[in-house]
Design a protein around this motif. Structure first.
Motif, PDB file in Angstrom:
ATOM      1  N   ILE A 229      -4.462  51.108 -46.435  1.00  0.00           N
ATOM      2  CA  ILE A 229      -3.824  50.380 -47.505  1.00  0.00           C
ATOM      3  C   ILE A 229      -4.319  51.152 -48.738  1.00  0.00           C
ATOM      4  CG2 ILE A 229      -3.362  48.467 -48.789  1.00  0.00           C
ATOM      5  CD1 ILE A 229      -3.813  46.720 -46.216  1.00  0.00           C
ATOM      6  N   THR A 230      -3.469  52.045 -49.740  1.00  0.00           N
ATOM      7  CA  THR A 230      -4.091  52.639 -50.914  1.00  0.00           C
ATOM      8  C   THR A 230      -3.674  52.200 -52.183  1.00  0.00           C
ATOM      9  OG1 THR A 230      -4.038  54.602 -49.216  1.00  0.00           O
ATOM     10  CG2 THR A 230      -3.969  55.055 -51.482  1.00  0.00           C
ATOM     11  N   PHE A 231      -4.493  52.381 -53.036  1.00  0.00           N
ATOM     12  CA  PHE A 231      -4.114  51.905 -54.345  1.00  0.00           C
ATOM     13  C   PHE A 231      -4.373  52.904 -55.493  1.00  0.00           C
ATOM     14  CE2 PHE A 231      -5.193  47.986 -52.098  1.00  0.00           C
ATOM     15  CZ  PHE A 231      -4.494  47.145 -52.541  1.00  0.00           C
ATOM     16  N   ILE A 232      -3.623  52.978 -56.734  1.00  0.00           N
ATOM     17  CA  ILE A 232      -3.795  53.807 -57.607  1.00  0.00           C
ATOM     18  C   ILE A 232      -3.941  52.970 -58.987  1.00  0.00           C
ATOM     19  CG2 ILE A 232      -2.936  56.016 -56.485  1.00  0.00           C
ATOM     20  CD1 ILE A 232      -0.310  55.569 -58.464  1.00  0.00           C
ATOM     21  N   LYS A 233      -4.366  53.738 -59.908  1.00  0.00           N
ATOM     22  CA  LYS A 233      -4.123  53.099 -61.426  1.00  0.00           C
ATOM     23  C   LYS A 233      -3.103  53.803 -62.161  1.00  0.00           C
ATOM     24  CE  LYS A 233      -6.900  50.876 -64.942  1.00  0.00           C
ATOM     25  NZ  LYS A 233      -8.069  50.646 -65.364  1.00  0.00           N
ATOM     26  N   GLN A 234      -2.309  53.255 -62.809  1.00  0.00           N
ATOM     27  CA  GLN A 234      -0.982  54.003 -63.572  1.00  0.00           C
ATOM     28  C   GLN A 234      -0.578  53.291 -64.812  1.00  0.00           C
ATOM     29  OE1 GLN A 234       2.547  55.140 -61.348  1.00  0.00           O
ATOM     30  NE2 GLN A 234       1.890  57.373 -61.699  1.00  0.00           N
ATOM     31  N   LYS A 235      -0.842  53.547 -65.918  1.00  0.00           N
ATOM     32  CA  LYS A 235      -0.296  52.966 -67.078  1.00  0.00           C
ATOM     33  C   LYS A 235      -1.299  51.672 -67.140  1.00  0.00           C
ATOM     34  CE  LYS A 235       4.027  55.006 -67.347  1.00  0.00           C
ATOM     35  NZ  LYS A 235       5.526  54.911 -66.956  1.00  0.00           N
ATOM     36  N   HIS A 236      -2.546  51.818 -66.929  1.00  0.00           N
ATOM     37  CA  HIS A 236      -3.525  50.612 -66.994  1.00  0.00           C
ATOM     38  C   HIS A 236      -3.449  49.436 -66.087  1.00  0.00           C
ATOM     39  CE1 HIS A 236      -4.424  52.356 -71.166  1.00  0.00           C
ATOM     40  NE2 HIS A 236      -3.079  52.200 -71.351  1.00  0.00           N
ATOM     41  N   LYS A 237      -2.682  49.548 -65.212  1.00  0.00           N
ATOM     42  CA  LYS A 237      -2.296  48.776 -64.127  1.00  0.00           C
ATOM     43  C   LYS A 237      -2.634  49.308 -62.797  1.00  0.00           C
ATOM     44  CE  LYS A 237       0.816  45.292 -62.515  1.00  0.00           C
ATOM     45  NZ  LYS A 237       1.936  44.753 -62.442  1.00  0.00           N
ATOM     46  N   VAL A 238      -3.334  48.733 -61.809  1.00  0.00           N
ATOM     47  CA  VAL A 238      -3.745  48.914 -60.389  1.00  0.00           C
ATOM     48  C   VAL A 238      -2.503  48.706 -59.669  1.00  0.00           C
ATOM     49  CG1 VAL A 238      -5.108  48.416 -58.455  1.00  0.00           C
ATOM     50  CG2 VAL A 238      -6.246  48.412 -60.798  1.00  0.00           C
ATOM     51  N   LYS A 239      -1.989  49.568 -58.785  1.00  0.00           N
ATOM     52  CA  LYS A 239      -0.899  49.576 -58.049  1.00  0.00           C
ATOM     53  C   LYS A 239      -0.973  49.928 -56.584  1.00  0.00           C
ATOM     54  CE  LYS A 239       2.110  50.455 -61.911  1.00  0.00           C
ATOM     55  NZ  LYS A 239       3.171  51.498 -62.478  1.00  0.00           N
ATOM     56  N   LEU A 240      -0.444  49.081 -55.482  1.00  0.00           N
ATOM     57  CA  LEU A 240      -0.485  49.176 -54.248  1.00  0.00           C
ATOM     58  C   LEU A 240       0.895  50.388 -54.156  1.00  0.00           C
ATOM     59  CD1 LEU A 240      -0.956  48.784 -51.429  1.00  0.00           C
ATOM     60  CD2 LEU A 240       0.364  46.896 -51.382  1.00  0.00           C
TER      61      LEU A 240
END
Length: 166
Positions: free
Chosen positions: A138-149
């Protein structure tokens, strides 16, 4: 990449608490999922069809949670994940250009580096009815100040049935 799009230790603590605290929980998936970019990568026919036909993230998540809940023998310890893996580009915060040579992965949070993504890998599984979970990530990134799955990978392999007396 802006510094605001680097995952922090606080972000990882939030994932641990808010996503994995009640895993697999629909509300947690909805809180973190990036509906526009979410991918379900699997060799299970029903799940692969959802991805291939462009079904919405909510349908993919429903399928995944349903599979985990319906096939508990294949997921004996549903909350058992190894230490997360942090991917980053060494020196990016100091102006290094991204390249294959300076891409890194580590199981300890790297200091003074921009963590691009974090992946949680399920621990090994046993053979059940000639199948074994070979990968659950299960992978998460951060984009535009928000952590996203961004993705869930779930793959199974066949395994030989053990024979009596062996």
């Amino acid at each position: 990449m802006p510094l605001s799009d680097c995952l922090t230790q606080s972000d990882v603590a939030s994932i641990d608490r808010d996503f994995f605290g009640a895993y697999p929980d629909r509300a947690a998936f909805e809180k973190f999922v990036d509906p526009a970019k979410f991918e379900l990568l699997t060799n299970v026919a029903d799940g692969a069809m959802l991805q291939r036909t462009g079904k919405p993230a909510s349908k993919k998540i429903d399928w995944f949670i349903g599979m985990v809940n319906d096939h508990q023998t294949l997921f004996p310890d549903r909350t058992s994940f190894e230490k997360p893996v942090f991917d980053y580009v060494k020196g990016q915060l100091r102006g290094e250009e991204p390249s294959v040579e300076n891409g890194r992965a580590t199981k300890t949070f790297p200091k003074h580096e921009c963590v691009l993504d974090v992946t949680y890998q399920a621990k090994g599984a046993q053979c059940v009815m000639s199948q074994r979970l070979s990968n659950l990530a299960i992978t998460f990134i951060k984009q535009k100040h928000k952590v996203k799955l961004t993705s869930v990978e779930v793959f199974f392999i066949t395994c030989p049935e053990s024979k009596a007396g062996n």
